[in-house]
Design a protein around this motif. Structure first.
Motif, PDB file in Angstrom:
ATOM      1  N   UNK A 102       0.845  -1.188   0.000  1.00 30.32           N
ATOM      2  CA  UNK A 102       0.000   0.000   0.000  1.00 30.32           C
ATOM      3  C   UNK A 102       0.878   1.235   0.000  1.00 30.32           C
ATOM      4  N   UNK A 103       0.274   2.347  -0.363  1.00 28.52           N
ATOM      5  CA  UNK A 103       0.943   3.641  -0.317  1.00 28.52           C
ATOM      6  C   UNK A 103       0.147   4.530   0.628  1.00 28.52           C
ATOM      7  N   UNK A 104       0.756   4.929   1.722  1.00 27.31           N
ATOM      8  CA  UNK A 104       0.021   5.787   2.663  1.00 27.31           C
ATOM      9  C   UNK A 104      -0.350   7.112   2.009  1.00 27.31           C
ATOM     10  N   UNK A 105       0.487   7.592   1.101  1.00 29.05           N
ATOM     11  CA  UNK A 105       0.160   8.843   0.412  1.00 29.05           C
ATOM     12  C   UNK A 105      -1.111   8.699  -0.419  1.00 29.05           C
ATOM     13  N   UNK A 106      -1.253   7.581  -1.103  1.00 28.16           N
ATOM     14  CA  UNK A 106      -2.459   7.362  -1.912  1.00 28.16           C
ATOM     15  C   UNK A 106      -3.674   7.145  -1.016  1.00 28.16           C
ATOM     16  N   UNK A 107      -3.521   6.349   0.047  1.00 24.13           N
ATOM     17  CA  UNK A 107      -4.649   6.106   0.945  1.00 24.13           C
ATOM     18  C   UNK A 107      -5.177   7.411   1.537  1.00 24.13           C
ATOM     19  N   UNK A 108      -4.299   8.373   1.724  1.00 24.38           N
ATOM     20  CA  UNK A 108      -4.691   9.648   2.343  1.00 24.38           C
ATOM     21  C   UNK A 108      -5.038  10.739   1.338  1.00 24.38           C
ATOM     22  N   UNK A 109      -5.034  10.402   0.045  1.00 27.07           N
ATOM     23  CA  UNK A 109      -5.322  11.441  -0.945  1.00 27.07           C
ATOM     24  C   UNK A 109      -6.392  11.038  -1.962  1.00 27.07           C
ATOM     25  N   UNK A 110      -7.046   9.893  -1.734  1.00 25.26           N
ATOM     26  CA  UNK A 110      -8.121   9.451  -2.626  1.00 25.26           C
ATOM     27  C   UNK A 110      -9.395   9.255  -1.817  1.00 25.26           C
ATOM     28  N   UNK A 111     -10.509   9.565  -2.446  1.00 28.64           N
ATOM     29  CA  UNK A 111     -11.802   9.413  -1.777  1.00 28.64           C
ATOM     30  C   UNK A 111     -12.280   7.965  -1.834  1.00 28.64           C
ATOM     31  N   UNK A 112     -12.032   7.299  -2.943  1.00 27.95           N
ATOM     32  CA  UNK A 112     -12.530   5.937  -3.129  1.00 27.95           C
ATOM     33  C   UNK A 112     -11.349   4.981  -3.270  1.00 27.95           C
ATOM     34  N   UNK A 113     -11.177   4.129  -2.256  1.00 25.53           N
ATOM     35  CA  UNK A 113     -10.034   3.216  -2.187  1.00 25.53           C
ATOM     36  C   UNK A 113     -10.544   1.830  -1.804  1.00 25.53           C
ATOM     37  N   UNK A 114      -9.975   0.804  -2.421  1.00 23.94           N
ATOM     38  CA  UNK A 114     -10.419  -0.576  -2.159  1.00 23.94           C
ATOM     39  C   UNK A 114      -9.530  -1.329  -1.166  1.00 23.94           C
ATOM     40  N   UNK A 115      -8.680  -0.634  -0.460  1.00 28.28           N
ATOM     41  CA  UNK A 115      -7.658  -1.282   0.372  1.00 28.28           C
ATOM     42  C   UNK A 115      -8.217  -2.299   1.369  1.00 28.28           C
ATOM     43  N   UNK A 116      -9.260  -1.967   2.094  1.00 27.91           N
ATOM     44  CA  UNK A 116      -9.778  -2.893   3.116  1.00 27.91           C
ATOM     45  C   UNK A 116     -10.347  -4.169   2.498  1.00 27.91           C
ATOM     46  N   UNK A 117     -10.997  -4.062   1.341  1.00 31.56           N
ATOM     47  CA  UNK A 117     -11.510  -5.258   0.654  1.00 31.56           C
ATOM     48  C   UNK A 117     -10.335  -6.132   0.228  1.00 31.56           C
ATOM     49  N   UNK A 118      -9.334  -5.487  -0.361  1.00 26.75           N
ATOM     50  CA  UNK A 118      -8.112  -6.171  -0.795  1.00 26.75           C
ATOM     51  C   UNK A 118      -7.470  -6.904   0.378  1.00 26.75           C
ATOM     52  N   UNK A 119      -7.315  -6.218   1.505  1.00 24.68           N
ATOM     53  CA  UNK A 119      -6.645  -6.790   2.673  1.00 24.68           C
ATOM     54  C   UNK A 119      -7.404  -7.990   3.223  1.00 24.68           C
ATOM     55  N   UNK A 120      -8.712  -7.867   3.369  1.00 22.42           N
ATOM     56  CA  UNK A 120      -9.529  -8.963   3.911  1.00 22.42           C
ATOM     57  C   UNK A 120      -9.541 -10.149   2.946  1.00 22.42           C
ATOM     58  N   UNK A 121      -9.777  -9.883   1.666  1.00 29.96           N
ATOM     59  CA  UNK A 121      -9.818 -10.980   0.691  1.00 29.96           C
ATOM     60  C   UNK A 121      -8.467 -11.678   0.588  1.00 29.96           C
ATOM     61  N   UNK A 122      -7.407 -10.904   0.419  1.00 28.24           N
ATOM     62  CA  UNK A 122      -6.090 -11.510   0.218  1.00 28.24           C
ATOM     63  C   UNK A 122      -5.589 -12.246   1.448  1.00 28.24           C
ATOM     64  N   UNK A 123      -5.691 -11.643   2.611  1.00 27.20           N
ATOM     65  CA  UNK A 123      -5.041 -12.206   3.787  1.00 27.20           C
ATOM     66  C   UNK A 123      -5.913 -13.112   4.647  1.00 27.20           C
ATOM     67  N   UNK A 124      -7.235 -13.074   4.440  1.00 30.77           N
ATOM     68  CA  UNK A 124      -8.101 -13.874   5.312  1.00 30.77           C
ATOM     69  C   UNK A 124      -9.038 -14.831   4.583  1.00 30.77           C
ATOM     70  N   UNK A 125      -9.511 -14.476   3.402  1.00 24.97           N
ATOM     71  CA  UNK A 125     -10.585 -15.262   2.793  1.00 24.97           C
ATOM     72  C   UNK A 125     -10.177 -16.120   1.602  1.00 24.97           C
TER      73      UNK A 125
END
Length: 195
Positions: A107-130
């Motif tokens: 991930x890029x903290x700069x991108x997470x903090x500068x975009x309104x619509x981000x899929x990071x949490x879906x990505x994290x849950x799907x990739x690492x848990x499901x």
């Protein structure tokens, strides 16, 4: 001095639980991803350390709880909309990257903090848990490993998990996450009817 509060068994202890229980937990995890990303407060909380030991399941109510929130990024979506940084309104899709370790995320903290619509949490849950790409304590296959034969034959669950983890279409993860939440809700309701 450290104060610790027992809130339940860690998610890992449900890795081999009955299928219906794992589906319920997976649905709750996807709901958490949605609530942390899109909420009435217009703050997104992005989980940076998503692993089986950072979630617990309440002993009385069976609710999934985030137990280690020390590695999160809080993004003020209202402020992002007001300050309008470059590409702030362009949807951001996290990139899947091969990793030989457990619970990896890029991930890029700069991108997470500068975009309104981000899929990071879906990505994290799907990739690492499901998904089948999830690895933890020497196992692979994620929480939704070994689904019933009819679901394997149907292929819909596997396709949604794959698209949520490694999207093949532009913005595919956003759609896959939405459909996966709906599908897990259906499966949960079916298992409640069949009890």
């Amino acid at each position: 001095m450290v104060a610790v509060n027992y809130v339940g068994e860690e998610l890992w202890s449900f890795y081999n639980a009955p299928w219906e229980k794992r589906v319920d937990l997976a649905k709750q995890l996807m709901d958490i991803a949605e609530q942390l990303t899109n909420n009435d407060f217009d703050f997104a909380l992005y989980l940076l350390d998503v692993s089986f030991d950072n979630f617990a399941v309440g002993p009385r109510d069976g609710k999934v709880i985030v137990v280690d929130a020390e590695n999160i990024i809080v993004a003020d979506k209202r402020l992002i909309k007001q300050s309008k940084p470059e590409n702030y309104d362009v949807w951001y899709e996290s990139r899947y990257e091969e990793c030989d370790k457990e619970a990896c995320l890029s991930f890029s903290k700069d991108i997470l903090c500068s975009r309104v619509t981000v899929d990071h949490n879906y990505y994290a849950i799907c990739q690492n848990l499901l998904s089948r790409f999830a690895t933890w304590r020497g196992t692979t296959g994620g929480l939704l490993h070994d689904p019933p034969a009819d679901l394997v034959k149907d292929g819909h669950l596997t396709a949604l998990l794959d698209e949520c983890t490694r999207p093949q279409k532009q913005y595919g993860r956003f759609q896959a996450a939405k459909e996966l939440r709906e599908y897990l809700t259906e499966l949960t309701q079916l298992s409640n009817v069949n009890r």
